[in-house]
Scaffold this motif. Structure first.
Motif, short mmCIF file in Angstrom:
data_model
loop_
_atom_site.label_atom_id
_atom_site.label_comp_id
_atom_site.label_asym_id
_atom_site.label_seq_id
_atom_site.Cartn_x
_atom_site.Cartn_y
_atom_site.Cartn_z
N ALA A 472 20.56 28.63 40.76
CA ALA A 472 21.18 29.93 40.53
C ALA A 472 21.61 29.98 39.07
N LEU A 473 21.52 31.17 38.49
CA LEU A 473 22.02 31.38 37.14
C LEU A 473 23.44 31.91 37.25
N PHE A 474 24.40 31.12 36.80
CA PHE A 474 25.79 31.58 36.78
C PHE A 474 25.93 32.63 35.69
N MET A 475 26.39 33.82 36.07
CA MET A 475 26.39 34.95 35.16
C MET A 475 27.73 35.12 34.44
N TRP A 476 28.79 35.41 35.19
CA TRP A 476 30.09 35.68 34.59
C TRP A 476 31.15 35.79 35.68
N THR A 477 32.38 35.82 35.26
CA THR A 477 33.47 36.29 36.11
C THR A 477 33.93 37.61 35.51
N HIS A 478 34.21 38.55 36.36
CA HIS A 478 34.66 39.86 35.88
C HIS A 478 36.11 39.81 35.42
N GLN A 479 36.42 40.60 34.43
CA GLN A 479 37.81 40.95 34.14
C GLN A 479 38.05 42.24 34.92
N VAL A 480 38.74 42.12 36.02
CA VAL A 480 38.81 43.19 37.01
C VAL A 480 39.92 44.19 36.65
N VAL A 481 39.54 45.45 36.63
CA VAL A 481 40.51 46.51 36.40
C VAL A 481 41.03 46.99 37.76
N GLN A 482 42.32 46.84 37.97
CA GLN A 482 42.98 47.35 39.17
C GLN A 482 43.90 48.49 38.73
N ALA A 483 43.98 49.53 39.53
CA ALA A 483 44.80 50.69 39.15
C ALA A 483 45.77 51.00 40.27
N MET A 484 46.94 51.53 39.90
CA MET A 484 47.96 51.81 40.90
C MET A 484 48.86 52.94 40.44
N ARG A 485 49.55 53.53 41.41
CA ARG A 485 50.55 54.53 41.08
C ARG A 485 51.73 53.85 40.39
N SER A 486 52.39 54.60 39.53
CA SER A 486 53.43 54.01 38.70
C SER A 486 54.66 53.58 39.49
N ASN A 487 54.83 54.05 40.73
CA ASN A 487 55.98 53.61 41.54
C ASN A 487 55.69 52.34 42.32
N VAL A 488 54.50 51.77 42.12
CA VAL A 488 54.12 50.54 42.80
C VAL A 488 54.05 49.41 41.78
N ASP A 489 54.72 48.33 42.10
CA ASP A 489 54.72 47.16 41.23
C ASP A 489 53.92 46.05 41.90
N TRP A 490 52.75 45.75 41.35
CA TRP A 490 51.90 44.68 41.87
C TRP A 490 51.20 44.03 40.69
N THR A 491 51.27 42.73 40.61
CA THR A 491 50.61 41.99 39.54
C THR A 491 49.39 41.29 40.11
N PRO A 492 48.19 41.77 39.82
CA PRO A 492 46.98 41.12 40.35
C PRO A 492 46.84 39.70 39.81
N ASP A 493 46.25 38.84 40.62
CA ASP A 493 45.97 37.48 40.17
C ASP A 493 44.47 37.25 40.22
#
Length: 506
Positions: A472-493
């Protein structure tokens, strides 16, 4: 017979009766109600009938898992367990928590429940999780709250096999209801209890009154809403129909910039994307052809133009978010002239016909990436036919070893050994069909080595082998964009899934 769209509704109170309904009904609003998009298929209320990261995450929050990885603290932590130790080279001992009650008010988790769940993973005809216990010989109850996992050989990475995967369900409820317990009594010990399961649509959970220390401003109700189309996820967030829109493709990020009440967060990912070449299918049984394909793909160009720079290229099997990260010296780089020469050397001076498969909407820009790869392969002599099957069919065909070449991702942990052995060790799965005594030897040594520095040296050897042999050719890991409403506090890992106790309402 119920249609595929029939869904499960279970009342939350003890002794409530479940009813199967035939049309979707929205969850009742709550003071802190959260809707999260998911790009995975919501297929079955059987917690063992899938092998998908989003459902693993949901079920470990409902039933409870043995352990999970805390990215913030960089360590494994128990969910249903309070401690564990490697008491012998092949014996791990786990102690269950005693401060939990089942969602229906029943007893806390017991060693009997763990043994039952292991047996179900291994024997349930619908189970897709036997690989979790590929290295486990047996699970034994020591006493009511203590159990042992006995491995077939020393396995230093056992926690990685279990983390976020193995959910524990009730032996008592299964004895009472049989397999129907998944629908009639889906009560577990996790921080959230199952309220509804709408096939192909959504999963609804609500906070458990029996989970100690669940923050007051964590969600009261959470809806995991299946949304495969990125445009739909963005629109739903802007309309406040969802409060967390996960996996926003780079080309849609501009739609969210400056939008009132919305914010975006970028997080690295441990999930690695790869281009698999199943060596059980021609022409991929020839390493020269595999190397030709690797040299044909300009990963940097795809990252720059299609992914808007939001990805980290991989040169080897270990990515920058994992333990023992180091680029492989043997990693093959973009070189179309060399690709053409290798194809000719392999007996295909006039090119060769191949089939390339990808899911659509499951991974970031997956179809666009596959189309770009097909064009690049075509320029060096591969005549590519691109296939875009439904995701459920796509994954089934991969597991059966029927796809000769495919672009997909593999969820991984800080310790990547479990993921690599599933894909590349002889006889573990049929996904890629690769077999090498040398690589198997690297994996054997890795399992037996408990010292971190020595583990890294052995893992680098395995990575060099895979980079040179390119099953298999290892391609990449994504830098994932997560979006949320401003009244929600969540820190993606880097795991990417939403652990509800970490979410706060402002």
């Amino acid at each position: 017979m119920l249609s595929r769209r029939a869904f499960l509704h279970t009342a939350g109170a003890a002794g409530a009766t479940a009813a199967l309904l035939s049309s979707p009904v929205r969850a009742q609003p709550a003071s802190r109600s959260l809707t999260v998009t998911t790009t995975g298929i919501i297929a079955s209320p059987n917690p063992y009938a899938h092998s998908s990261s989003h459902l693993y995450s949901i079920w470990q929050q409902v039933y409870g898992s043995v352990c999970r990885f805390n990215f913030k603290e960089g360590r494994y932590e128990g969910v249903l367990t309070e401690s564990w130790s490697n008491v012998e080279p092949t014996r791990w001992r786990f102690k269950l928590r005693t401060d939990l009650k089942r969602h229906d008010g029943g007893p806390g988790p017991t060693a009997k429940d763990v043994v039952h769940s292991w047996r179900r993973v291994m024997t349930d005809p619908a189970s897709q999780q036997a690989f979790i216990f590929a290295e486990v010989d047996r699970v034994e109850a020591v006493d009511e709250t203590t159990f042992d996992m006995v491995t077939k050989r020393p396995v230093a990475q056992l926690l990685s096999y279990l983390t976020d995967f193995f959910s524990v369900s009730s032996a008592e409820l299964f004895e009472k209801h049989g397999a129907a317990a998944d629908k009639l009594a889906p009560y577990g010990w996790g921080p959230y209890m199952l309220e509804r399961f709408d096939v192909d649509q959504r999963v609804v959970v609500k906070r458990s009154p029996h989970w100690p220390g669940l923050p007051v401003n964590a969600p009261d109700v959470a809806v995991f809403q299946m949304m495969l189309e990125p445009e739909q996820r963005v629109t739903a967030l802007l309309n406040n129909e969802v409060q967390i829109a996960r996996v926003i493709p780079p080309q849609l990020v501009d739609r969210l910039k400056g939008a009132a009440g919305v914010r975006t967060v970028v997080a690295g990912a441990q999930e690695f994307m790869f281009l698999a070449m199943n060596s059980k299918h021609k022409p991929w049984d020839d390493v020269r052809v595999r190397r030709a394909a690797a040299h044909a793909v300009n990963r940097d160009l795809i990252i720059d133009k299609l992914l808007f720079g939001l990805a980290d290229r991989m040169d080897g099997a270990v990515n920058k978010h994992q333990n023992c990260y180091a680029p492989a010296r043997s990693a093959l780089q973009y070189d179309p002239k060399k690709a053409k020469a290798l194809l000719a050397e392999a007996g295909y001076p006039n090119g060769v016909d191949i089939d390339l498969y990808t899911a659509v909407g499951r991974y970031i820009s997956d179809r666009q990436v596959a189309e770009a790869v097909a064009q690049m392969l075509g320029r060096v002599g591969f005549r590519v036919k691109l296939h875009t099957p439904e995701y459920a069919n796509f994954t089934q065909e991969i597991r059966a070893g029927k796809l000769p070449m495919f672009y997909t991702g593999r969820a991984a942990k800080s310790d990547v050994v479990e993921a690599l052995t599933q894909l590349f060790e002889t006889g573990v799965t049929k996904r890629i069909g690769y077999s090498s005594k040398e690589l198997d030897g690297h994996f054997d040594k890795l399992r037996s080595e408990f010292q971190p520095e020595a583990q890294c040296g052995l893992l680098h050897q395995a990575s060099e082998h895979l980079a040179a042999e390119v099953p298999a050719l290892f391609m990449w890991t994504h830098q994932v964009v997560q979006a949320m409403r401003s009244n929600v506090d969540w820190t993606p890992d880097a795991g990417g899934e939403v652990w509800l106790p970490d979410v706060r309402f402002g």
